[in-house]
Scaffold this motif. Structure first.
Motif, PDB file in Angstrom:
ATOM      1  N   PRO A  72      15.646  -9.324   1.771  1.00  0.00           N
ATOM      2  CA  PRO A  72      14.788  -9.430   1.246  1.00  0.00           C
ATOM      3  C   PRO A  72      13.156  -7.914   0.555  1.00  0.00           C
ATOM      4  O   PRO A  72      13.393  -6.966   1.619  1.00  0.00           O
ATOM      5  N   ASP A  73      13.165  -8.562  -0.499  1.00  0.00           N
ATOM      6  CA  ASP A  73      12.310  -7.596  -0.692  1.00  0.00           C
ATOM      7  C   ASP A  73      10.774  -8.664  -1.366  1.00  0.00           C
ATOM      8  O   ASP A  73      11.133  -8.891  -2.105  1.00  0.00           O
ATOM      9  N   ILE A  74       9.879  -7.526  -1.582  1.00  0.00           N
ATOM     10  CA  ILE A  74       8.531  -8.434  -1.950  1.00  0.00           C
ATOM     11  C   ILE A  74       7.997  -7.528  -2.626  1.00  0.00           C
ATOM     12  O   ILE A  74       7.709  -6.579  -2.807  1.00  0.00           O
ATOM     13  N   PHE A  75       7.902  -7.310  -4.562  1.00  0.00           N
ATOM     14  CA  PHE A  75       7.120  -7.043  -4.721  1.00  0.00           C
ATOM     15  C   PHE A  75       5.662  -7.036  -5.489  1.00  0.00           C
ATOM     16  O   PHE A  75       6.236  -8.677  -5.966  1.00  0.00           O
ATOM     17  N   PRO A  76       4.705  -7.066  -5.615  1.00  0.00           N
ATOM     18  CA  PRO A  76       3.502  -7.573  -6.287  1.00  0.00           C
ATOM     19  C   PRO A  76       2.998  -6.936  -8.042  1.00  0.00           C
ATOM     20  O   PRO A  76       4.472  -6.488  -9.042  1.00  0.00           O
ATOM     21  N   ILE A  77       3.326  -8.777  -8.540  1.00  0.00           N
ATOM     22  CA  ILE A  77       3.394  -8.518 -10.178  1.00  0.00           C
ATOM     23  C   ILE A  77       2.592  -8.958 -10.824  1.00  0.00           C
ATOM     24  O   ILE A  77       1.995 -10.457 -10.613  1.00  0.00           O
ATOM     25  N   ASN A  78       2.172  -9.078 -12.152  1.00  0.00           N
ATOM     26  CA  ASN A  78       0.965  -9.848 -12.714  1.00  0.00           C
ATOM     27  C   ASN A  78       2.373 -10.687 -14.366  1.00  0.00           C
ATOM     28  O   ASN A  78       3.067 -10.081 -14.007  1.00  0.00           O
ATOM     29  N   TYR A  79       1.674 -11.814 -14.437  1.00  0.00           N
ATOM     30  CA  TYR A  79       2.973 -12.333 -14.833  1.00  0.00           C
ATOM     31  C   TYR A  79       1.767 -13.485 -15.939  1.00  0.00           C
ATOM     32  O   TYR A  79       0.964 -13.528 -15.958  1.00  0.00           O
TER      33      TYR A  79
END
Length: 165
Positions: A47-54
């Protein structure tokens, strides 16, 4: 005389660890109230996690990204999750909402024009030409009172701190 009152006439209170499960509408209201979350994807064998703005768009989440690991992992066959949260420091209440579903690149020209209209601007500089839409299978959320530090402090906290000094 009420039989609901506790000792000394006090009304019983919810336990400090009580968690309120949020209904569907409240989850979407909270998702619209912030614009940053964490996108969880499966990359190769981990698994990996990325910050996003949405932005919220008609019961979906849309974000922009560049070519790369995030785009490939998000638009693959494996479902994704987005977690976003917030806290009202004055009220001492925190919340968390998790969206799980399938992500797909926005490719239909009409849909691309619609997503451009969302005014979704990436925070990080660079070429972010790909719009990705997450269509939820589930949306869940919870709200809870933030515990005062005195309620979760343990003697190990002081031992760790003194070991670092």
């Amino acid at each position: 005389m009420s039989t609901d009152a506790g000792p000394a006439g006090r009304q019983p209170q919810e336990p400090p660890h009580a968690v309120e499960n949020l209904d569907h509408h409240e989850c979407w209201r909270l998702l619209r109230s912030v614009s940053v979350g964490r996108l969880a994807v499966w990359v190769d064998d981990h698994p990996d996690i990325f910050p996003i703005n949405y932005k919220v768009d008609h019961g979906t989440l849309v974000f922009r990204t560049a070519e790369g690991t995030k785009l490939q992992a998000a638009t693959g066959d494996t479902p994704v999750a987005v977690e976003t949260d917030g806290v009202d420091a004055e009220a001492g209440v925190a919340w968390s909402v998790v969206v799980k579903g399938q992500a797909a690149a926005v490719q239909n020209p009409e849909e691309v024009l619609d997503t451009v209209g969302l005014l979704l601007f990436p925070w990080q500089a660079g070429k972010k030409e790909h719009f990705v839409r997450i269509t939820p299978d589930t949306v869940t959320g919870r709200r809870f009172k933030v515990a005062a530090p005195a309620t979760w402090w343990t003697p190990l906290d002081d031992a760790t701190r003194s070991g670092l000094e």
